[in-house]
Scaffold this motif. Structure first.
Motif, PDB file in Angstrom:
ATOM      1  N   GLY A 670      45.679  43.136  36.878  1.00  0.00           N
ATOM      2  CA  GLY A 670      46.287  43.792  38.030  1.00  0.00           C
ATOM      3  C   GLY A 670      45.216  44.453  38.878  1.00  0.00           C
ATOM      4  O   GLY A 670      44.011  44.308  38.655  1.00  0.00           O
ATOM      5  N   GLU A 671      45.704  45.207  39.901  1.00  0.00           N
ATOM      6  CA  GLU A 671      44.774  45.850  40.818  1.00  0.00           C
ATOM      7  C   GLU A 671      44.264  47.180  40.263  1.00  0.00           C
ATOM      8  O   GLU A 671      43.215  47.654  40.687  1.00  0.00           O
ATOM      9  CB  GLU A 671      45.432  46.067  42.179  1.00  0.00           C
ATOM     10  N   ASP A 672      45.022  47.837  39.372  1.00  0.00           N
ATOM     11  CA  ASP A 672      44.600  49.112  38.772  1.00  0.00           C
ATOM     12  C   ASP A 672      44.286  48.848  37.302  1.00  0.00           C
ATOM     13  O   ASP A 672      45.155  48.446  36.528  1.00  0.00           O
ATOM     14  CB  ASP A 672      45.701  50.168  38.892  1.00  0.00           C
ATOM     15  N   VAL A 673      43.015  49.074  36.953  1.00  0.00           N
ATOM     16  CA  VAL A 673      42.585  48.824  35.587  1.00  0.00           C
ATOM     17  C   VAL A 673      41.718  49.984  35.124  1.00  0.00           C
ATOM     18  O   VAL A 673      41.229  50.781  35.936  1.00  0.00           O
ATOM     19  CB  VAL A 673      41.786  47.501  35.489  1.00  0.00           C
ATOM     20  N   TYR A 674      41.575  50.062  33.824  1.00  0.00           N
ATOM     21  CA  TYR A 674      40.688  51.063  33.245  1.00  0.00           C
ATOM     22  C   TYR A 674      39.332  50.414  33.002  1.00  0.00           C
ATOM     23  O   TYR A 674      39.207  49.200  32.884  1.00  0.00           O
ATOM     24  CB  TYR A 674      41.264  51.598  31.921  1.00  0.00           C
ATOM     25  N   GLU A 675      38.340  51.307  32.935  1.00  0.00           N
ATOM     26  CA  GLU A 675      36.995  50.814  32.719  1.00  0.00           C
ATOM     27  C   GLU A 675      36.899  50.083  31.374  1.00  0.00           C
ATOM     28  O   GLU A 675      37.720  50.274  30.492  1.00  0.00           O
ATOM     29  CB  GLU A 675      36.000  51.977  32.755  1.00  0.00           C
ATOM     30  N   MET A 676      35.847  49.210  31.280  1.00  0.00           N
ATOM     31  CA  MET A 676      35.577  48.374  30.109  1.00  0.00           C
ATOM     32  C   MET A 676      36.644  47.296  29.907  1.00  0.00           C
ATOM     33  O   MET A 676      36.746  46.699  28.841  1.00  0.00           O
ATOM     34  CB  MET A 676      35.426  49.213  28.829  1.00  0.00           C
ATOM     35  N   THR A 677      37.439  47.035  30.967  1.00  0.00           N
ATOM     36  CA  THR A 677      38.431  45.965  30.913  1.00  0.00           C
ATOM     37  C   THR A 677      37.868  44.733  31.632  1.00  0.00           C
ATOM     38  O   THR A 677      37.221  44.873  32.668  1.00  0.00           O
ATOM     39  CB  THR A 677      39.742  46.411  31.563  1.00  0.00           C
ATOM     40  N   SER A 678      38.121  43.543  31.109  1.00  0.00           N
ATOM     41  CA  SER A 678      37.704  42.303  31.769  1.00  0.00           C
ATOM     42  C   SER A 678      38.798  41.888  32.741  1.00  0.00           C
ATOM     43  O   SER A 678      39.973  41.768  32.357  1.00  0.00           O
ATOM     44  CB  SER A 678      37.454  41.196  30.750  1.00  0.00           C
ATOM     45  N   VAL A 679      38.401  41.680  33.979  1.00  0.00           N
ATOM     46  CA  VAL A 679      39.335  41.316  35.039  1.00  0.00           C
ATOM     47  C   VAL A 679      39.043  39.875  35.443  1.00  0.00           C
ATOM     48  O   VAL A 679      37.893  39.523  35.717  1.00  0.00           O
ATOM     49  CB  VAL A 679      39.191  42.263  36.256  1.00  0.00           C
ATOM     50  N   VAL A 680      40.051  39.041  35.456  1.00  0.00           N
ATOM     51  CA  VAL A 680      39.934  37.652  35.887  1.00  0.00           C
ATOM     52  C   VAL A 680      40.532  37.540  37.276  1.00  0.00           C
ATOM     53  O   VAL A 680      41.708  37.871  37.478  1.00  0.00           O
ATOM     54  CB  VAL A 680      40.644  36.698  34.913  1.00  0.00           C
ATOM     55  N   LEU A 681      39.702  37.070  38.222  1.00  0.00           N
ATOM     56  CA  LEU A 681      40.150  36.900  39.605  1.00  0.00           C
ATOM     57  C   LEU A 681      40.543  35.438  39.799  1.00  0.00           C
ATOM     58  O   LEU A 681      39.732  34.539  39.610  1.00  0.00           O
ATOM     59  CB  LEU A 681      39.022  37.274  40.575  1.00  0.00           C
ATOM     60  N   ARG A 710      38.322  30.577  39.221  1.00  0.00           N
ATOM     61  CA  ARG A 710      38.364  31.848  38.502  1.00  0.00           C
ATOM     62  C   ARG A 710      36.999  32.473  38.504  1.00  0.00           C
ATOM     63  O   ARG A 710      35.994  31.791  38.477  1.00  0.00           O
ATOM     64  CB  ARG A 710      38.790  31.680  37.033  1.00  0.00           C
ATOM     65  N   TRP A 711      37.035  33.796  38.508  1.00  0.00           N
ATOM     66  CA  TRP A 711      35.802  34.599  38.430  1.00  0.00           C
ATOM     67  C   TRP A 711      36.088  35.761  37.496  1.00  0.00           C
ATOM     68  O   TRP A 711      37.072  36.481  37.673  1.00  0.00           O
ATOM     69  CB  TRP A 711      35.377  35.098  39.812  1.00  0.00           C
ATOM     70  N   VAL A 712      35.275  35.945  36.521  1.00  0.00           N
ATOM     71  CA  VAL A 712      35.515  36.942  35.477  1.00  0.00           C
ATOM     72  C   VAL A 712      34.591  38.121  35.700  1.00  0.00           C
ATOM     73  O   VAL A 712      33.374  37.955  35.831  1.00  0.00           O
ATOM     74  CB  VAL A 712      35.290  36.327  34.076  1.00  0.00           C
ATOM     75  N   LEU A 713      35.218  39.330  35.766  1.00  0.00           N
ATOM     76  CA  LEU A 713      34.462  40.598  35.801  1.00  0.00           C
ATOM     77  C   LEU A 713      34.537  41.169  34.394  1.00  0.00           C
ATOM     78  O   LEU A 713      35.586  41.664  33.969  1.00  0.00           O
ATOM     79  CB  LEU A 713      35.056  41.567  36.832  1.00  0.00           C
ATOM     80  N   SER A 714      33.447  41.090  33.658  1.00  0.00           N
ATOM     81  CA  SER A 714      33.445  41.496  32.254  1.00  0.00           C
ATOM     82  C   SER A 714      33.146  42.981  32.145  1.00  0.00           C
ATOM     83  O   SER A 714      32.184  43.479  32.746  1.00  0.00           O
ATOM     84  CB  SER A 714      32.410  40.690  31.468  1.00  0.00           C
ATOM     85  N   ALA A 715      33.987  43.681  31.345  1.00  0.00           N
ATOM     86  CA  ALA A 715      33.756  45.109  31.008  1.00  0.00           C
ATOM     87  C   ALA A 715      33.434  45.905  32.267  1.00  0.00           C
ATOM     88  O   ALA A 715      32.352  46.430  32.433  1.00  0.00           O
ATOM     89  CB  ALA A 715      32.667  45.242  29.973  1.00  0.00           C
TER      90      ALA A 715
END
Length: 916
Positions: A670-681, A710-715
């Motif tokens: 989602g658009e609101d995440v906590y730190e150290m979370t992997s976000v997949v765009l 897809r683009w992964v934002l790790s941690a």
């Protein structure tokens, strides 16, 4: 006792007497003769044991290696008057062991052995031990240690000991000797050696030497001849050259050459001649020329070449000369030229080997079979050569007369009848007979063209030459002819519908031989073959053609006139054509679809269009897509119909390409995440073809490119917060998605950690600032105390700023000589309280008061660390109405007694010195 077996080697010269060298046999050494020692009675060694011991010494590597002669060189040298001569020589000190010193070398003229001195005496030409040297002689010395033998570790000295004599005279002829003396490393071993050379002096320079000894050469076999002269003096310049027919033959090769097994040191001067000798070199002269520095020939050696060659000019001679008549006596002779002469002969007739083995062949009664091509082969020691064929002709009357003809022959063709016979001389007159009747023709060939049916029958021929006449047996000529006519009819009414059965009938005229089958042609091409006159088939579109029937035999064929068969059928081929071709991009139209059809009978009249199985309202041969639009993507079919039926084209699929549309960036989770979370765009897009490149942006800056959506934002951390978008690109264009804001929040653990960390940092900063303030304050107080006399260290420091004179607060103390005021006591004002005491020498001001009553409001403070303010009236009662500073108490350590105070007051403080 019995000694070891003695191996006898060739003797050498030394010390005026013959001396034998004893050494075991090694590879490459001269052959040795092993002899057992003489036996005595009671000897314990048997002959078998002596054989074993002898073999032990003979086995290579079982005994020490053999040393070469101490001095090597020629035993005889020839020189011309007035020339310079080089006597080659080389020494080797292997027999005396390791030595690097130059041995004692002396060249003597006419050496004679003196038994008293045990040495050779003679005319000393040159010596390495003394300076006595002839003016016309010098020695070439060179030492080149080298391992000898190859497996030994000791280096033996060897070198050049050649003698050079200038301006040779007649009296210089005679014996010369090189005396060598050397002391080696081997104990009790002294080497003494004399090498003798005989010098012959001639009026002319010595002629060159030819190699090898004269011997016959063989034609065609590569031959190498050598020519050499002894080594020349260094100052002499001589050359060798060849002269003669053999040296000028094509392919002759002249090059430098060294005689084989030559013992001269340095090597002799030589050249070689390589060539292929031929028969005409036989008995020719070949010369080797010795030329001086001016190029003139000073001497030469000549040899007459003897060349052996195979038989040549081999030929067959016939007596009497050919031709001969049958029954005559004939002699054939084989002639040739060879060196050495031929010793064997063989004969052949027309390739068949005959039994004769001599140079003559006798035919006592020549027969027909004796005629032909004769060859003879002559053989000598070099080779064997066969002659060219020689033909022997034997005349005889005609025989084996016969008629040759190709039968049967087809009518209308050409045929030639040939009268063949065997006759010598050939027959010159011929006669032809058909069925007993003589024909008006007299040559050996009878040509019939064109052949007719009446030309068939039995033929004979008659041949005649100068010897006689002969007849042939009869030969039959058969004439074939094709069918005379052909007619084709159809048994069904025309035209016919597709699927209807059609029958054709063919009628043929007479023929010889009768046709075995009837051929059927469609559009003049072979369709089928039948044995009967009827040909049937099912009417199909491909069957609508013109037909013929053909009657054929070996003589030819006859075909009927054409018959047209009409078949009604629907269109057989329907296809669709796209214009323009290639990729279709939305908005880049228009696009046409054209429907085309093949042949049909009767002609087509209606065309319909279908998309995805649904009929379109359009009609006609073309369909227009003006856009085109992505909605035009689909499968199209066109249909062509006539009265006989309908046919459809193959489906054509249109794929409308368009650039990325409806690009959307969807973050997961989602658009609101906590730190150290992997976000997949996820970059969702609609495009054709699918995008092959995706670009990712954060706050307008590029994150990277990828081929996937897809683009992964790790941690992620809080710094990953921002506005994100993606860009999709295909072969058409590119498009961006709207920005999506992603916010990264701290976790509870991070918030607590940062809170405690902030409190710790703040508290630590306050403590650090407090410590720093205390440190600075103490430094400032020490600095102020250092500026006053006496130096004291108060617990509180202040600076005087009041410049107004103040009346003394206590009785005037006495002054000293240096203008220092000494007080015996200092009295505190009333009500100031007791003066505190401290230990040590430090002055402590316990109370500091300010009189605020007399100062004006506009004036500044008297002291920097005393705040200004309204002065109280009470200060006036203390006697400090003008703003003076009052000391309530001043204590000194150690404390003084009360009776010592200057006014006798109880709480006075005594000063040792007080300086204004």
């Amino acid at each position: 006792m019995l000694g070891p077996p003695q191996c006898l080697k060739g003797a050498g010269r030394g010390d005026g007497a013959k001396r034998r060298h004893w050494a075991p046999l090694t590879p490459g050494s001269p052959k040795l003769l092993c002899l057992p020692p003489p036996t005595r009675a009671g000897a314990l060694v048997s002959p078998a044991m002596w054989l074993f011991i002898c073999l032990f010494f003979l086995i290579p590597g079982a005994a020490p290696a053999v040393c070469p002669k101490p001095v090597t060189g020629p035993e005889e040298v020839v020189a011309g008057l007035g020339s310079c001569v080089l006597i080659p020589c080389r020494y080797n000190l292997c027999q005396v062991g390791s030595s690097t010193r130059l041995p004692a070398l002396r060249w003597l003229q006419k050496p004679v052995y003196d038994h008293d001195r045990r040495d050779y005496l003679g005319g000393l030409l040159v010596s390495t031990a003394t300076s006595a040297t002839s003016s016309r002689a010098r020695i070439r010395l060179a030492v080149s240690p080298r391992p000898h033998p190859p497996t030994a570790t000791t280096a033996y000295a060897e070198g050049d000991c050649s003698l050079v004599l200038s301006h040779v005279r007649a009296e210089d002829a005679g014996d010369y000797g090189l005396r060598l003396e050397a002391n080696g490393s081997r104990s009790r071993h002294v080497l003494r050696w004399l090498h003798k050379v005989v010098l012959n002096v001639t009026d002319a320079p010595p002629a060159p030497h030819l190699w090898p000894d004269p011997q016959p050469l063989v034609e065609g076999r590569t031959t190498t001849l050598g020519c050499w002269v002894p080594p020349a003096c260094p100052e002499d310049t001589v050359t060798l050259a060849w002269d003669g027919p053999a040296s000028k033959v094509a392919g002759a090769k002249v090059q430098a050459w060294t005689p084989p097994d030559h013992a001269m040191v340095p090597s002799a001067i030589g050249i070689s001649l390589g060539f292929n000798p031929t028969w005409y070199h036989d008995k020719s002269n070949l010369s080797c020329l010795l030329r001086g520095a001016d190029g003139k020939t000073v001497a030469q050696a000549t040899r007459q070449l003897q060349v052996h060659y195979a038989p040549r000019d081999v030929r067959v001679e016939v007596m009497p000369a050919s031709p001969v008549r049958e029954g005559w006596e004939v002699t054939l002779s084989c002639r040739d030229s060879a060196n050495p002469p031929s010793f064997a002969y063989s004969w052949s007739l027309n390739g068949l080997v005959l039994s004769s083995s001599i140079d003559k062949l006798l035919l006592r009664s020549a027969q027909v079979h004796n005629g032909g091509a004769y060859r003879c082969r002559a053989t000598n020691a070099v080779g064997s050569v066969e002659s060219h064929p020689t033909v022997l002709e034997v005349y005889y009357a005609p025989r084996d007369v016969r008629v040759e003809v190709t039968s049967p022959v087809c009518e209308g063709k050409e045929v030639t009848l040939k009268c063949r016979d065997s006759a010598n001389p050939p027959s010159h007159t011929y006669a032809w007979i058909l069925e007993g009747q003589i024909l008006p023709h007299s040559s050996a060939q009878f040509r019939l063209w064109p052949v007719r049916e009446v030309d068939g029958g039995s033929y004979r021929c008659q041949a005649t030459n100068d010897i006689g006449t002969a007849d042939s047996p009869p030969t039959f000529l058969e004439v074939y002819y094709q069918p005379r006519n052909a007619t084709l009819t159809v048994l069904n009414p025309l035209p016919v519908l597709a699927g209807t059965r059609v029958s054709l009938h063919c009628e043929l005229g007479p023929a010889h031989p009768p046709p075995s089958a009837i051929l059927w042609l469609r559009n003049d091409r072979h369709q089928a073959s039948t044995t009967g006159p009827i040909f049937s088939f099912t009417a199909e579109p491909t069957r609508a053609s013109t037909y013929r029937c053909v009657g054929q035999n070996v003589a030819g064929f006859t075909q009927s006139p054409p018959l047209a068969v009409i078949v009604w059928y629907p269109p057989q081929a329907v296809w669709m054509r796209q214009s323009p071709r290639g990729e279709l991009v939305a908005g880049r139209g228009p696009v046409w679809l054209h429907c085309e059809a093949g042949v049909a009978e009767p002609p087509l009249y209606n065309i319909s269009w279908f998309k995805g199985g649904q009929r379109l309202p359009a009609s006609g041969p073309s369909l227009l897509l003006p856009g085109p639009e992505p909605t035009d993507t689909g499968t199209y079919i066109c249909e062509v119909r006539n009265v006989a039926g309908a046919a459809r084209s193959a489906p054509t699929t249109l794929n409308i390409l368009f650039g990325p549309r409806s690009v959307e960036l969807v973050p997961d989770p989602g658009e609101d995440v906590y730190e150290m979370t992997s976000v997949v765009l996820h970059c969702r897009v609609s495009a054709q073809p699918l995008p092959d490149v995706f670009e990712w942006f954060r706050d307008g800056r590029t994150l990277g490119r990828a081929s996937k959506d897809r683009w992964v934002l790790s941690a992620v951390g809080i710094q990953a917060s921002g506005r994100y978008r993606c860009r999709a690109t295909n072969s058409i264009t590119s498009a961006d998605s709207p920005d999506v804001t992603i916010t990264v929040y701290y976790t509870r653990a991070t918030i607590l950690r940062k809170t405690f960390l902030g409190l710790g940092v703040g508290l630590g900063s306050l403590l650090l600032l407090g410590a720093l303030g205390c440190f600075l304050r103490r430094r400032w107080q020490r600095q102020m105390a250092a500026d006053e006399e006496p130096v004291v260290e108060p617990s509180g420091t202040f600076f005087l700023r009041n410049k107004k004179p103040r009346p003394p607060a206590s009785p005037q103390p006495p002054r000293s000589a240096d203008d220092t005021i000494s007080y015996s006591s200092l009295v505190s004002p009333p009500g100031s309280g007791p003066v505190p005491r401290v230990q040590g020498d430090t002055v402590v001001y316990s109370i500091l008061k300010r009189n605020d009553g007399a100062a004006k409001a506009t004036e500044g403070p008297d002291y920097e660390n005393v705040p200004s303010g309204p002065r109280s009236r009470a200060g006036d009662r203390d006697g400090d109405r003008d703003g003076t500073l009052l000391y309530a108490a001043l204590a000194l350590s150690p404390p003084v007694r009360a009776q010592e105070h200057a006014g006798g007051m109880e709480d006075a403080v005594e000063y040792a010195a007080l300086r204004h």
